[in-house]
Write an enzyme that holds these catalytic residues in place. Structure first.
Site, PDB file in Angstrom:
ATOM      1  N   CYS A  83      17.845  44.700 -48.869  1.00  0.00           N
ATOM      2  CA  CYS A  83      17.970  44.150 -50.213  1.00  0.00           C
ATOM      3  C   CYS A  83      17.587  45.214 -51.250  1.00  0.00           C
ATOM      4  O   CYS A  83      18.322  46.164 -51.465  1.00  0.00           O
ATOM      5  CB  CYS A  83      17.146  42.873 -50.325  1.00  0.00           C
ATOM      6  SG  CYS A  83      17.560  41.847 -51.758  1.00  0.00           S
ATOM      7  N   HIS A 143      18.675  39.475 -45.283  1.00  0.00           N
ATOM      8  CA  HIS A 143      17.296  39.718 -44.839  1.00  0.00           C
ATOM      9  C   HIS A 143      17.134  39.424 -43.347  1.00  0.00           C
ATOM     10  O   HIS A 143      16.836  38.285 -42.967  1.00  0.00           O
ATOM     11  CB  HIS A 143      16.328  38.851 -45.642  1.00  0.00           C
ATOM     12  CG  HIS A 143      16.132  39.289 -47.052  1.00  0.00           C
ATOM     13  ND1 HIS A 143      15.111  40.133 -47.437  1.00  0.00           N
ATOM     14  CD2 HIS A 143      16.838  39.010 -48.176  1.00  0.00           C
ATOM     15  CE1 HIS A 143      15.187  40.355 -48.746  1.00  0.00           C
ATOM     16  NE2 HIS A 143      16.230  39.687 -49.216  1.00  0.00           N
ATOM     17  N   GLU A 174      14.685  40.235 -41.512  1.00  0.00           N
ATOM     18  CA  GLU A 174      13.271  39.945 -41.228  1.00  0.00           C
ATOM     19  C   GLU A 174      12.930  38.482 -41.450  1.00  0.00           C
ATOM     20  O   GLU A 174      11.874  38.017 -41.000  1.00  0.00           O
ATOM     21  CB  GLU A 174      12.363  40.844 -42.079  1.00  0.00           C
ATOM     22  CG  GLU A 174      12.178  40.432 -43.519  1.00  0.00           C
ATOM     23  CD  GLU A 174      13.349  40.771 -44.444  1.00  0.00           C
ATOM     24  OE1 GLU A 174      13.158  40.690 -45.674  1.00  0.00           O
ATOM     25  OE2 GLU A 174      14.441  41.105 -43.948  1.00  0.00           O
ATOM     26  N   HIS A 223      11.928  28.872 -34.516  1.00  0.00           N
ATOM     27  CA  HIS A 223      11.135  27.696 -34.856  1.00  0.00           C
ATOM     28  C   HIS A 223      11.015  27.493 -36.367  1.00  0.00           C
ATOM     29  O   HIS A 223      10.742  26.385 -36.828  1.00  0.00           O
ATOM     30  CB  HIS A 223       9.739  27.808 -34.242  1.00  0.00           C
ATOM     31  CG  HIS A 223       9.748  27.888 -32.753  1.00  0.00           C
ATOM     32  ND1 HIS A 223      10.160  26.849 -31.950  1.00  0.00           N
ATOM     33  CD2 HIS A 223       9.414  28.904 -31.913  1.00  0.00           C
ATOM     34  CE1 HIS A 223      10.070  27.209 -30.674  1.00  0.00           C
ATOM     35  NE2 HIS A 223       9.618  28.449 -30.631  1.00  0.00           N
TER      36      HIS A 223
END
EC number: 6.3.5.3
Length: 212
Positions: free
Chosen positions: A85, A183, A185, A191
């Site tokens: 980003c 993104h 990450e 979950h």
């Protein structure tokens, strides 16, 4: 193995990157931009956020820092460099990747999950993916429309273009340097990730590549 997570004033995705690396089996090191020096790290990640408040242009001020001179030196030595980003914006402003990221079309800030297709697996970050594989990652940007400047190599493309990016480009690379607007990450834990853990292979790929 030393993986630097480079932090500028206004960076806010650094701890997400550290968590992603941890889930992938590695430990990142948070490095303030003034403390970054070439030759110390095996890989470097420029996390997302709003470095210097996006003054002038997104990534422009960070790109002019001494830290980016050191990142360039490491990149030229073959060190894997990832910009996410705002990190991608910094890499284009610094000339480490071709083209530019300009305001979205239609204009406005976009924050949602998108489908992304892997179109090139010849990087330290994408080689565990299958070419053509579609994964989901979130985006959060107002200046994410990629425009090329001459030749470029796409690594990721949007399945459904959200921002007017040229040829649906979501990420580009040059040898060992990769930048992408989505993104990865934030898409590492099934979950808590709304659309799965499609970003995890990127981090696993980097770690596997460094251990070769």
């Amino acid at each position: 193995m030393r993986i630097a997570v480079l932090k500028f004033p206004g960076t806010n995705g650094d701890y997400d990157v550290l968590r992603a690396l941890e889930l992938a089996g590695a430990r990142g090191e948070l490095v303030w931009y003034r403390d970054y020096a070439a030759g110390k790290y095996d890989a470097v990640v420029l996390a997302g956020g709003f470095s210097y408040g996006d003054r002038l242009r997104a990534g422009a001020i960070a790109a002019a820092t001494k830290a980016m001179d050191h990142v360039r030196e490491d990149a030229e030595r073959g060190v894997p460099v990832l910009g996410i980003c705002n990190g991608f914006q910094i890499l284009t402003e610094a000339g480490l990747l071709p083209g530019a990221l300009i305001p979205n079309d239609p204009p406005g800030f976009i924050s949602r999950w998108v489908a992304v297709r892997v179109v090139d697996t010849r990087t330290p970050f994408t080689y565990l993916y299958e070419e053509g594989e579609v994964v989901y990652m979130p985006i959060a940007h107002g200046e994410g429309r990629y425009v090329p400047a001459g030749e470029y190599k796409a690594a990721f493309k949007y399945v459904d273009n959200p921002n007017g990016s040229y040829d649906n480009v979501a990420g580009v690379y040059e040898k060992n340097v990769l930048g992408l607007m989505p993104h990865p990450e934030r898409a590492v834990d099934p979950h808590v990730s709304r659309r799965g853990a499609g970003g995890l292979k990127l981090w696993l790929g980097l770690i596997s590549w460094l251990r070769r």
